[in-house]
Write an enzyme that holds these catalytic residues in place. Structure first.
Site, mmCIF file in Angstrom:
data_model
loop_
_atom_site.group_PDB
_atom_site.id
_atom_site.type_symbol
_atom_site.label_atom_id
_atom_site.label_comp_id
_atom_site.label_asym_id
_atom_site.label_seq_id
_atom_site.Cartn_x
_atom_site.Cartn_y
_atom_site.Cartn_z
ATOM 1 N N ILE A 95 40.745 -37.351 29.318
ATOM 2 C CA ILE A 95 39.520 -37.586 28.552
ATOM 3 C C ILE A 95 39.638 -38.789 27.616
ATOM 4 C CG2 ILE A 95 38.839 -35.167 28.707
ATOM 5 C CD1 ILE A 95 39.655 -34.859 25.757
ATOM 6 N N LEU A 128 52.552 -27.866 12.964
ATOM 7 C CA LEU A 128 52.874 -26.460 13.134
ATOM 8 C C LEU A 128 53.258 -25.875 11.779
ATOM 9 C CD1 LEU A 128 55.061 -26.594 16.383
ATOM 10 C CD2 LEU A 128 52.661 -25.938 16.206
ATOM 11 N N TYR A 233 43.661 -32.748 12.251
ATOM 12 C CA TYR A 233 43.025 -31.800 13.170
ATOM 13 C C TYR A 233 41.691 -31.320 12.600
ATOM 14 C CZ TYR A 233 42.569 -27.702 16.238
ATOM 15 O OH TYR A 233 42.120 -26.764 17.148
ATOM 16 N N LYS A 237 37.925 -31.842 14.263
ATOM 17 C CA LYS A 237 37.058 -30.723 14.626
ATOM 18 C C LYS A 237 35.778 -30.706 13.796
ATOM 19 C CE LYS A 237 39.564 -28.980 17.912
ATOM 20 N NZ LYS A 237 39.101 -29.023 19.338
ATOM 21 N N VAL A 270 45.752 -18.846 18.013
ATOM 22 C CA VAL A 270 46.077 -18.261 19.311
ATOM 23 C C VAL A 270 47.540 -18.496 19.677
ATOM 24 C CG1 VAL A 270 45.314 -18.093 21.705
ATOM 25 C CG2 VAL A 270 43.704 -18.831 19.944
#
Length: 314
Positions: A95, A128, A233, A237, A270
């Site tokens: 993409i 993380l 991030y 978003k 998740v």
């Protein structure tokens, strides 16, 4: 654990149980607007949430096209899914590469004539735990926002007309909420412009992410009023969420039979490679809302943000 945290945990566990139950309930015949001729594209579907979204959509009887930046990895993922006896196809797609997107669109036209559902799942995150590095900020923004935007622009012209309407689902995050109480842009004027559909524009979104990237380059981003958790991030978003609302507005005047509904959702934290397998939600549950938004039949929902099948504020 405090009483409030305990109650929140209990509510969350109850809601996850409800979702698990809903996933076991089949759609009634009058709700099923789709068939095996219905084509769904899932980007970044070789693993994690995208893999599970593809599996569940195919389980509902659709033809699902997995896309993967690495075609050999995508082929292996497709083989694993085909063992369930459902209908899948696979194609290479990066993409971030305009030529790759163009080649994919031409392949879709020639083989399928068009698509009915687009799930923009492909994305990256390099932080993380409690890390908050912006070392890869440009790649994060380019992939998560610009890559998603370019896919939407490329695929809208090949979305097939139908009475039920075509669907676009963007996998996003609560971290990108404009008016969240904690992880939000501090500039109230900018938040208002991005919230107000009268002032929201593609140019405004572009200027916002460009300013962030410039401050990253100048090493001034920490005092720029940006979200302080998973900053790059979150900004990427936030842009996806804003663009979802903008596209919904642009598409709303399409005549019946040519409608395209676009929404975004947060899958939660998740257990996937993106979180270092540290999440508290399984990919199966995380995929549920994306599949649900893809298959909605009796509600013309568009330009909304969801989590656990519930609408939440941007």
């Amino acid at each position: 654990m405090s009483g409030k945290k305990e109650r929140n945990k209990e509510r969350r566990e109850k809601r996850l149980q409800e979702i698990s139950l809903l996933r076991t309930i089949p759609y009634s015949d009058h709700q099923r607007w789709w068939s095996q001729e219905t084509v769904a594209v899932v980007t970044g579907a070789n693993r994690g949430i995208g893999f599970e979204i593809a599996r569940q959509l195919a389980g509902h009887g659709l033809t699902v096209i997995l896309t993967s930046r690495n075609i050999s990895v995508g082929i292996e993922a497709t083989k694993a899914l085909q063992e369930g006896g459902f209908s899948y196809d696979v194609h290479q797609l990066d993409i971030l590469d305009g030529e790759s997107i163009s080649a994919f669109v031409e392949w879709i036209k020639q083989k399928y004539g068009g698509i009915d559902i687009l799930v923009n799942n492909a994305g990256v995150n390099y932080n993380l735990g409690f890390d908050n590095s912006v070392e890869f900020a440009r790649q994060v923004v380019d992939t998560n926002y610009y890559g998603t935007k370019n896919m939407i622009k490329a695929m809208i012209p090949v979305m097939k007309p139908s009475a039920a309407g075509a669907r676009i689902v963007n996998v996003s995050s609560r971290l990108g909420r404009l008016n969240g109480r904690r992880n939000r842009i501090q500039d109230a004027t900018l938040r208002e412009k991005l919230t107000n559909l009268e002032t929201l524009s593609e140019e405004l979104i572009g200027r916002t992410v460009s300013r962030f990237l410039q401050q990253v380059e100048d090493e001034t981003w920490q005092s720029g009023g940006w979200p302080q958790t998973f900053t790059d991030y979150s900004v990427s978003k936030l842009a996806v969420n804003a663009y979802t609302r903008l596209v919904a507005k642009e598409l709303c005047d399409r005549p019946q039979g040519e409608k395209i509904y676009i929404n975004c959702y947060c899958p939660g934290w998740v257990k996937t490679a993106m979180t270092g397998w540290a999440g508290n939600i399984s990919p199966e549950v995380a995929a549920d809302t994306g599949v649900w938004l893809s298959l909605l039949s009796d509600q013309a929902i568009t330009g909304k943000f969801f989590a656990e099948r519930r609408e939440i504020n941007f």
